[in-house]
Design a protein around this motif. Structure first.
Motif, PDB file in Angstrom:
ATOM      1  N   UNK A   1       2.813  19.440  -1.088  1.00 25.31           N
ATOM      2  CA  UNK A   1       3.224  18.183  -1.708  1.00 25.31           C
ATOM      3  C   UNK A   1       2.065  17.520  -2.436  1.00 25.31           C
ATOM      4  N   UNK A   2       2.428  16.769  -3.458  1.00 18.47           N
ATOM      5  CA  UNK A   2       1.454  15.967  -4.187  1.00 18.47           C
ATOM      6  C   UNK A   2       1.606  14.509  -3.754  1.00 18.47           C
ATOM      7  N   UNK A   3       0.478  13.843  -3.619  1.00 23.11           N
ATOM      8  CA  UNK A   3       0.464  12.452  -3.168  1.00 23.11           C
ATOM      9  C   UNK A   3      -0.372  11.632  -4.137  1.00 23.11           C
ATOM     10  N   UNK A   4       0.192  10.573  -4.684  1.00 20.87           N
ATOM     11  CA  UNK A   4      -0.579   9.718  -5.586  1.00 20.87           C
ATOM     12  C   UNK A   4      -0.227   8.261  -5.322  1.00 20.87           C
ATOM     13  N   UNK A   5      -1.158   7.405  -5.636  1.00 17.04           N
ATOM     14  CA  UNK A   5      -0.957   5.981  -5.417  1.00 17.04           C
ATOM     15  C   UNK A   5       0.063   5.437  -6.404  1.00 17.04           C
ATOM     16  N   UNK A   6       0.920   4.557  -5.918  1.00 14.59           N
ATOM     17  CA  UNK A   6       1.909   3.903  -6.769  1.00 14.59           C
ATOM     18  C   UNK A   6       1.286   2.643  -7.359  1.00 14.59           C
ATOM     19  N   UNK A   7       0.633   2.790  -8.504  1.00 10.01           N
ATOM     20  CA  UNK A   7      -0.044   1.646  -9.119  1.00 10.01           C
ATOM     21  C   UNK A   7       0.946   0.589  -9.570  1.00 10.01           C
TER      22      UNK A   7
ATOM     23  N   UNK B   1       0.857  -1.185   0.000  1.00  6.34           N
ATOM     24  CA  UNK B   1       0.000   0.000   0.000  1.00  6.34           C
ATOM     25  C   UNK B   1       0.895   1.238   0.000  1.00  6.34           C
ATOM     26  N   UNK B   2       1.310   1.628  -1.190  1.00  8.21           N
ATOM     27  CA  UNK B   2       2.400   2.586  -1.359  1.00  8.21           C
ATOM     28  C   UNK B   2       1.929   3.828  -2.118  1.00  8.21           C
TER      29      UNK B   2
ATOM     30  N   UNK C   1      -0.790  11.251   9.624  1.00 11.54           N
ATOM     31  CA  UNK C   1      -2.152  11.762   9.744  1.00 11.54           C
ATOM     32  C   UNK C   1      -3.155  10.841   9.060  1.00 11.54           C
ATOM     33  N   UNK C   2      -2.678  10.096   8.044  1.00 19.56           N
ATOM     34  CA  UNK C   2      -3.568   9.201   7.310  1.00 19.56           C
ATOM     35  C   UNK C   2      -3.659   7.817   7.937  1.00 19.56           C
ATOM     36  N   UNK C   3      -2.675   7.431   8.739  1.00 22.62           N
ATOM     37  CA  UNK C   3      -2.710   6.096   9.339  1.00 22.62           C
ATOM     38  C   UNK C   3      -1.325   5.605   9.697  1.00 22.62           C
ATOM     39  N   UNK C   4      -1.211   4.313   9.894  1.00 24.76           N
ATOM     40  CA  UNK C   4       0.041   3.703  10.332  1.00 24.76           C
ATOM     41  C   UNK C   4       1.017   3.552   9.172  1.00 24.76           C
ATOM     42  N   UNK C   5       2.138   4.257   9.245  1.00 24.82           N
ATOM     43  CA  UNK C   5       3.178   4.202   8.224  1.00 24.82           C
ATOM     44  C   UNK C   5       4.200   3.141   8.628  1.00 24.82           C
ATOM     45  N   UNK C   6       4.513   2.223   7.721  1.00 26.45           N
ATOM     46  CA  UNK C   6       5.504   1.205   8.046  1.00 26.45           C
ATOM     47  C   UNK C   6       6.825   1.437   7.318  1.00 26.45           C
ATOM     48  N   UNK C   7       6.862   2.386   6.366  1.00 26.68           N
ATOM     49  CA  UNK C   7       8.102   2.664   5.648  1.00 26.68           C
ATOM     50  C   UNK C   7       8.005   4.041   5.010  1.00 26.68           C
TER      51      UNK C   7
ATOM     52  N   UNK D   1      -3.841   4.202   2.933  1.00 24.94           N
ATOM     53  CA  UNK D   1      -3.235   4.681   1.697  1.00 24.94           C
ATOM     54  C   UNK D   1      -4.227   5.520   0.894  1.00 24.94           C
ATOM     55  N   UNK D   2      -5.465   5.034   0.784  1.00 27.16           N
ATOM     56  CA  UNK D   2      -6.484   5.764   0.047  1.00 27.16           C
ATOM     57  C   UNK D   2      -6.789   7.096   0.708  1.00 27.16           C
ATOM     58  N   UNK D   3      -6.815   7.112   2.034  1.00 29.27           N
ATOM     59  CA  UNK D   3      -7.083   8.348   2.764  1.00 29.27           C
ATOM     60  C   UNK D   3      -5.963   9.365   2.528  1.00 29.27           C
ATOM     61  N   UNK D   4      -4.720   8.883   2.474  1.00 30.15           N
ATOM     62  CA  UNK D   4      -3.584   9.771   2.233  1.00 30.15           C
ATOM     63  C   UNK D   4      -3.694  10.442   0.870  1.00 30.15           C
ATOM     64  N   UNK D   5      -4.076   9.667  -0.147  1.00 27.17           N
ATOM     65  CA  UNK D   5      -4.220  10.226  -1.489  1.00 27.17           C
ATOM     66  C   UNK D   5      -5.346  11.269  -1.517  1.00 27.17           C
ATOM     67  N   UNK D   6      -6.412  10.990  -0.823  1.00 26.63           N
ATOM     68  CA  UNK D   6      -7.582  11.880  -0.841  1.00 26.63           C
ATOM     69  C   UNK D   6      -7.379  13.144  -0.011  1.00 26.63           C
ATOM     70  N   UNK D   7      -6.763  12.990   1.175  1.00 27.24           N
ATOM     71  CA  UNK D   7      -6.710  14.096   2.115  1.00 27.24           C
ATOM     72  C   UNK D   7      -5.365  14.834   2.169  1.00 27.24           C
ATOM     73  N   UNK D   8      -4.285  14.162   1.801  1.00 30.75           N
ATOM     74  CA  UNK D   8      -2.971  14.784   1.940  1.00 30.75           C
ATOM     75  C   UNK D   8      -2.371  15.248   0.624  1.00 30.75           C
ATOM     76  N   UNK D   9      -3.065  14.977  -0.488  1.00 34.37           N
ATOM     77  CA  UNK D   9      -2.602  15.527  -1.761  1.00 34.37           C
ATOM     78  C   UNK D   9      -2.771  17.043  -1.726  1.00 34.37           C
ATOM     79  N   UNK D  10      -1.744  17.766  -2.114  1.00 35.50           N
ATOM     80  CA  UNK D  10      -1.715  19.225  -2.082  1.00 35.50           C
ATOM     81  C   UNK D  10      -1.802  19.754  -0.641  1.00 35.50           C
ATOM     82  N   UNK D  11      -1.241  19.010   0.294  1.00 35.44           N
ATOM     83  CA  UNK D  11      -1.233  19.438   1.697  1.00 35.44           C
ATOM     84  C   UNK D  11       0.050  20.203   2.010  1.00 35.44           C
ATOM     85  N   UNK D  12      -0.006  20.983   3.072  1.00 39.97           N
ATOM     86  CA  UNK D  12       1.127  21.819   3.484  1.00 39.97           C
ATOM     87  C   UNK D  12       2.110  20.968   4.288  1.00 39.97           C
TER      88      UNK D  12
END
Length: 219
Positions: free
Chosen positions: A174-180, A105-106, A127-133, A152-163
């Motif tokens: 910063x921009x946040x996107x899922x690593x497909x 979940x990257x 802020x989005x959840x438990x980070x393991x790496x 991971x989904x919450x991070x993409x939705x809420x932390x994209x374009x965050x300060x």
């Protein structure tokens, strides 16, 4: 013991602005003999490195003080990157603690400031959840892996374009996107009974019988 042994050194972040070296010593002296404290508070949020004589004392300090409430500040205590467990909840030659963990979940992060560290990134994405790496690169990009898909989904939705703010006070958005690409190999984990050939009597949850499902994922 080696003065520069990363197994003996810990990182301490999210400290109050008026913290002193003596305060840090008071926080950690009970875990073992401290050989060195390096407090950085010239500008931006202060942080410190603490070195113990014995790596087992450093490990105990991380376990006991990470998340500790100090005057309203929730301390971030981790091993620095390098040979010791750091970026994830890893382990290298440790007698205790969980093994090194990676996740499918990257997310990819871009737009990090030059002084943004992997610790800063990990703290931001928590802020989005438990980070393991977490890791950062010189071009201002980074990667973060979560323990759960929903985080991971919450991070993409809420932390994209965050300060984002680094430990030295640099700010960027910063921009946040899922690593497909990172997930493409593991998408077969979600059961998909549509293309099953032959008998549908086998439960997708049964993984113990190795001859029946040739595409069972590796752990």
């Amino acid at each position: 013991m080696s003065y520069r042994n990363n197994d003996c050194r810990i990182y301490v972040g999210n400290l109050p602005p008026d913290i002193r070296t003596k305060d840090i010593e008071d926080l950690f002296y009970k875990f073992g003999k401290i050989t060195f404290i390096d407090l950085k508070n010239r500008r931006g949020p202060p942080f410190a490195f603490v070195e113990f004589e014995d790596p087992r004392d450093a490990e105990d300090a991380v376990h006991a003080r990470d998340g500790y409430d100090y005057d309203g500040y929730k301390l971030r205590v981790e091993f620095p990157r390098g040979n010791a467990p750091g970026r994830g909840m890893g382990s290298r030659g440790r007698g205790r603690g969980p093994p090194a963990r990676r996740s499918q979940y990257r997310v990819l992060v871009s737009g990090l400031p030059p002084t943004g560290s992997w610790q800063d990134l990990k703290d931001h994405m928590r802020e989005a959840g438990d980070v393991c790496y977490a890791d950062v690169y010189k071009d201002g990009t980074g990667v973060v892996e979560f323990q759960r898909y929903e985080d991971m989904k919450y991070a993409v939705k809420k932390l994209d374009d965050s300060r984002f703010r680094s430990h030295e006070g640099e700010v960027s958005y910063v921009r946040v996107r899922e690593d497909y690409n990172g997930r493409s190999r593991s998408r077969s984990r979600s059961y998909s009974p549509r293309r099953t050939r032959g008998s549908p009597t086998y439960s997708p949850a049964l993984r113990s019988r190795s001859g029946s499902r040739s595409r069972s994922p590796s752990s």
